[in-house]
Every structure is written in structure tokens, then in C-alpha cells.
Design an enzyme around this catalytic site. Structure first.
Site, PDB file in Angstrom:
ATOM      1  CB  SER A 127      -1.120   0.059   0.748  1.00  0.00           C
ATOM      2  OG  SER A 127      -1.544   1.830   1.471  1.00  0.00           O
ATOM      3  CE1 TYR A 151      -3.521  -1.852   5.061  1.00  0.00           C
ATOM      4  CE2 TYR A 151      -3.112  -0.251   4.732  1.00  0.00           C
ATOM      5  CZ  TYR A 151      -4.072  -1.017   3.743  1.00  0.00           C
ATOM      6  OH  TYR A 151      -3.947  -1.439   2.783  1.00  0.00           O
ATOM      7  CE  LYS A 155      -1.624  -5.140   3.219  1.00  0.00           C
ATOM      8  NZ  LYS A 155      -1.902  -6.108   3.020  1.00  0.00           N
TER       9      LYS A 155
HETATM   10  C1  UD1 Z   1      -6.154   4.397   2.706  1.00  0.00           C
HETATM   11  C2  UD1 Z   1      -5.095   4.375   2.626  1.00  0.00           C
HETATM   12  C3  UD1 Z   1      -4.332   3.606   1.660  1.00  0.00           C
HETATM   13  C4  UD1 Z   1      -5.667   1.878   2.257  1.00  0.00           C
HETATM   14  C5  UD1 Z   1      -7.028   2.349   1.988  1.00  0.00           C
HETATM   15  C6  UD1 Z   1      -7.970   1.024   1.913  1.00  0.00           C
HETATM   16  C7  UD1 Z   1      -3.474   5.947   4.157  1.00  0.00           C
HETATM   17  C8  UD1 Z   1      -2.568   7.348   4.151  1.00  0.00           C
HETATM   18  N1  UD1 Z   1      -3.724   5.796   2.915  1.00  0.00           N
HETATM   19  O1  UD1 Z   1      -6.630   5.004   1.438  1.00  0.00           O
HETATM   20  O2  UD1 Z   1      -3.396   2.834   1.193  1.00  0.00           O
HETATM   21  O3  UD1 Z   1      -5.433   1.428   0.791  1.00  0.00           O
HETATM   22  O4  UD1 Z   1      -6.770   3.381   2.840  1.00  0.00           O
HETATM   23  O5  UD1 Z   1      -8.508   1.055   2.839  1.00  0.00           O
HETATM   24  O6  UD1 Z   1      -3.592   5.257   5.020  1.00  0.00           O
HETATM   25  N2  UD1 Z   1     -12.590  11.557   2.253  1.00  0.00           N
HETATM   26  C9  UD1 Z   1     -13.589  12.261   2.942  1.00  0.00           C
HETATM   27  N3  UD1 Z   1     -14.865  11.709   2.844  1.00  0.00           N
HETATM   28  C10 UD1 Z   1     -15.460  10.284   3.366  1.00  0.00           C
HETATM   29  C11 UD1 Z   1     -14.593   9.176   3.373  1.00  0.00           C
HETATM   30  C12 UD1 Z   1     -12.961   9.983   3.087  1.00  0.00           C
HETATM   31  O7  UD1 Z   1     -13.565  13.418   2.647  1.00  0.00           O
HETATM   32  O8  UD1 Z   1     -16.117   9.957   4.567  1.00  0.00           O
HETATM   33  C13 UD1 Z   1     -11.116  11.902   2.157  1.00  0.00           C
HETATM   34  C14 UD1 Z   1     -10.103  11.668   3.073  1.00  0.00           C
HETATM   35  O9  UD1 Z   1      -9.984  12.474   3.712  1.00  0.00           O
HETATM   36  C15 UD1 Z   1      -9.160  10.869   2.663  1.00  0.00           C
HETATM   37  C16 UD1 Z   1      -9.558  10.901   0.388  1.00  0.00           C
HETATM   38  O10 UD1 Z   1     -11.134  11.126   0.863  1.00  0.00           O
HETATM   39  O11 UD1 Z   1      -8.282  12.459   1.445  1.00  0.00           O
HETATM   40  C17 UD1 Z   1      -9.235   9.212   0.061  1.00  0.00           C
HETATM   41  O12 UD1 Z   1     -10.748   8.559   1.496  1.00  0.00           O
HETATM   42  P1  UD1 Z   1      -9.844   7.129   1.292  1.00  0.00           P
HETATM   43  O13 UD1 Z   1     -10.984   6.254   0.660  1.00  0.00           O
HETATM   44  O14 UD1 Z   1     -10.345   7.147   2.774  1.00  0.00           O
HETATM   45  O15 UD1 Z   1      -8.678   6.281   1.046  1.00  0.00           O
HETATM   46  P2  UD1 Z   1      -7.041   6.675   1.875  1.00  0.00           P
HETATM   47  O16 UD1 Z   1      -7.545   6.694   3.371  1.00  0.00           O
HETATM   48  O17 UD1 Z   1      -6.518   7.921   0.883  1.00  0.00           O
END
Ligand code: UD1
Length: 340
Positions: A127, A151, A155
Site C-alpha cells: 500500500s 494498518y 504492510k
Molecule cells: C487509505 C490508505 C490506503 C489504503 C486504503 C484502503 C492511508 C494514507 N491510505 O486510503 O493505503 O489502501 O485506505 O482502505 O492510510 N474522505 C473524505 N470523506 C470520506 C472518506 C474519505 O473526505 O467520507 C477523504 C479522505 O480524507 C482522503 C480521501 O477522501 O483525502 C480518500 O480517502 P479514502 O478513500 O478513505 O482512502 P485513503 O485514506 O487515502
């Protein structure tokens, strides 16, 4: 050369799309999955898309040595792709021991079973979270690693263990693929992301809002040092990720030992850009409101995808619009996921 490939977690989001690509390329596929976060229905759909089923399905936990031994005894496995793991960052902070047990002990159990049965090729799901709070983007495979949650640490730990094993077990070949943010769905609308409970990830949250299952998106902070203040991620189409695994199998014998590759597009999109792209693809408004930052989130993660392009001639081909269109198509055809 067609191979017999064991895919752990093969009924999951990335696993099921990868099974389709492997079957279409002529490989035989054996799946081991405990369905703790996946549905057996996904494998029925894999067979429908690929025109033929997987050669075997074993419902088992990847830590279960007896089941692993049975799988290796029954099938002439040439290579293993190891997806089975837990992957929710927030949950990993709550139950870190479970994460270490499933993700790290599970990997060790799998590699020891491989070793005992003379199987030496492994593609490992890693990841981009191993990079932690990146100071400079885009991230190359040489960028410093600094995981910020259990998590990500599991990895990172698996990568370290596998690299060390490769130093001492000369036959072992490992490709660790660091995925950025897989999103989207199969263009047929038959396979997609179907998380249990409230989605952790943003794309399934958007599709559930559009289909009427959730009211609004909470945008986790708009005070990050990014152009519009919201988090920037390198979203990559899940079919591109699946094709990356097919390429990995083609190249696993290129060199001995352990190699690490980013799987990303090299293009970042902010939360607000993604919301706009999704609204356009779905034709539905996405009510959203800025709320507090989510603990453990980082500002920006974008891949430098050059290494894998140079090594295998592979690069992601699908854009954010395709990810939104395909994710929405899956959700429309399966408003409650794989449950009927
Ligand atoms: C995280 C992990 C990634 C992993 C993935 C699997 C980190 C940095 N990244 O991705 O390695 O493979 O989870 O589950 O640990 N967001 C919102 N509102 C929401 C959900 C998300 O604003 O309700 C934003 C988050 O703040 C982020 C982006 O959307 O900026 C993507 O979020 P998300 O889809 O949860 O993925 P990551 O956190 O990047």
C-alpha cells in the site's frame, strides 16, 4: 505461459477483478477467501465475465495452515497473489493486534506453506500508506517509508519480512505492489466495491449517496496544504490494478529476490475534484459538507509510476471519469451490493 495461481482474498474488490484478468489471460485460478469482507457471489460474476469459472474455491482463513496445506496439496500452484488482509485505517487503530495477526501472521503462514510445498513466486498486496505523511510528491519506490497507523505498519512489516526472507531463501521471488487508491468497478457492472457497513473509503460513500442510501459526504478537512485544501490522492481504476497483477505474473521471473513497485497513475485529485467528477458521471448532486480532519489522514499521496512502466511497459490507462462512471454503473445495478 499459463500458470496455476492461488489468489488469497480472491472474492474481494481487487481480488475479484484480478481473477477476471487472470482467467482471460489463460491462467488457472484457485481462490482462498474466508468471506469476512466479501461475497461468494463475486466469484459467480467473475465466471460470468470471464466465460469460465475458477478452478477451485476454498473458504478458509489465510492463517489456517491446515487449509493452506490442503490447497497446495490439491492444486499444482505456480504462483500466489496475496490480497487477503484487513485494510481499514481507522479500525486498525482500534484493534491493532487483530491487524498484526491477520496481516502479518497470515502472510507468514502463507509463505511457510508455499515454502513447504515448493512454491516460490509471490505477488504481495502492499500500500502507498507505507510512505506515511509524504514530504515530497510524487513518490518513488525510493521515497522514505514512515507508516502512520497499524494498518500501514503491517504492510510495511510484511515488506521487511519478505525482503529478508528473499535474502536467505534464494529461490523466493516476491513482487510487492504498493497500490495507491484503487477505485471504480468492472465496466460490465457485475463486479465492484461492496463494503460491509459504513464505507471507509470515499468512492463507495459517493455511490451510496447517489443511490440514496446515505445523505451527504463529510469532507474530512479543507485546511490541508493542497490547492483547494482537501486531501489529494492518486485514484487508480481497479481494472488497471488487476491488469498490473497480470503483468506482475509475466515478469516475476525477470529477476530473483524482492522487488517493489508503485501502482498509481501519477495524477492526483482532491476530494472536491472527485466529488465534481462523480457528479458529472452520475448526473446526481452530491451534498457535501466540510467536517473535521480524519485522524491519521495525510495531505497528498501521488505515485511516480515510472519504475513499473520502464520495467514492464505497464501503465494505468483509465481516468477519473471512467472510475466514477464504472463505480456508479455497478452501484445502480447493485444498489445493495451483492445481496439479493
Ligand atoms: C487509505 C490508505 C490506503 C489504503 C486504503 C484502503 C492511508 C494514507 N491510505 O486510503 O493505503 O489502501 O485506505 O482502505 O492510510 N474522505 C473524505 N470523506 C470520506 C472518506 C474519505 O473526505 O467520507 C477523504 C479522505 O480524507 C482522503 C480521501 O477522501 O483525502 C480518500 O480517502 P479514502 O478513500 O478513505 O482512502 P485513503 O485514506 O487515502
Amino acid at each position: 505461459m499459463p500458470q496455476t495461481v492461488l489468489v488469497t482474498g480472491g472474492a474481494g474488490f481487487i481480488g475479484s477483478h484480478t481473477c477476471v484478468e487472470l482467467l482471460r489471460s489463460g491462467h488457472e485460478v484457485v481462490v482462498l477467501d474466508d468471506h469476512s469482507n466479501s461475497s461468494p457471489e463475486a466469484l459467480e460474476r467473475v465466471a460470468k465475465i470471464a466465460g469460465r469459472p475458477v478452478a477451485g474455491t476454498h473458504i478458509a482463513d489465510v492463517r489456517d495452515r491446515r487449509s493452506l496445506d490442503a490447497v497446495f496439496a490439491h492444486h499444482p500452484i505456480d504462483a500466489v497473489i496475496h490480497f487477503a488482509a484487513k485494510k481499514a485505517v481507522g479500525e486498525s487503530v482500534q484493534i491493532p493486534l487483530t491487524y498484526y495477526d491477520i496481516n502479518v501472521s497470515g502472510t507468514i503462514a502463507l509463505v511457510s506453506a508455499m515454502h513447504d510445498h515448493g512454491v516460490h513466486r509471490l505477488v504481495f498486496s502492499s500500500s502507498c500508506s507505507v510512505y506515511g505523511d509524504a514530504t515530497t510528491v510524487p513518490l518513488t519506490e525510493e521515497s522514505p517509508t514512515a507508516p502512520t497507523n497499524p494498518y500501514a505498519t503491517t504492510k510495511w512489516t510484511c515488506e521487511r519480512i519478505l525482503a529478508d526472507l528473499c535474502r536467505h531463501l534464494p529461490d523466493l521471488r516476491v513482487l510487492a505492489l504498493r497500490y495507491f487508491n484503487p477505485a471504480g468497478a468492472h465496466p460490465t457492472g457485475l463486479l465492484g466495491e461492496d463494503p460491509r457497513g459504513v464505507p471507509n473509503n470515499i468512492m463507495p460513500f459517493l455511490t451510496q449517496i447517489a443511490v440514496g442510501r446515505r445523505a451527504e459526504l463529510g469532507v474530512f478537512g479543507n485546511d490541508y496544504p493542497t490547492p483547494d485544501g482537501t486531501g489529494v490522492r492518486d485514484y487508480i481504476h481497479v481494472v488497471d490494478v488487476a491488469e498490473g497483477h497480470r503483468a506482475a505474473l509475466d515478469h516475476i521471473d525477470d529477476e530473483p529476490g524482492m522487488r517493489v513497485f508503485n501502482l498509481g497513475t501519477g495524477r492526483g485529485a482532491s476530494v472536491l475534484e472527485l466529488v465534481r467528477a462523480f457528479e458529472e458521471a452520475s448526473g446526481r448532486p452530491i451534498p457535501h459538507r466540510v467536517i473535521e480532519r480524519r485522524p491519521g489522514d495525510v495531505a497528498e499521496l501521488v505515485a511516480d509510476p515510472a519504475k513499473v512502466a520502464e520495467a514492464w511497459g505497464w501503465s494505468a490507462r483509465r481516468d477519473l471519469a471512467a472510475m466514477c462512471r464504472d463505480a456508479w454503473n455497478f452501484q445502480q445495478h447493485n444498489p445493495y451490493g451483492y445481496v439479493h
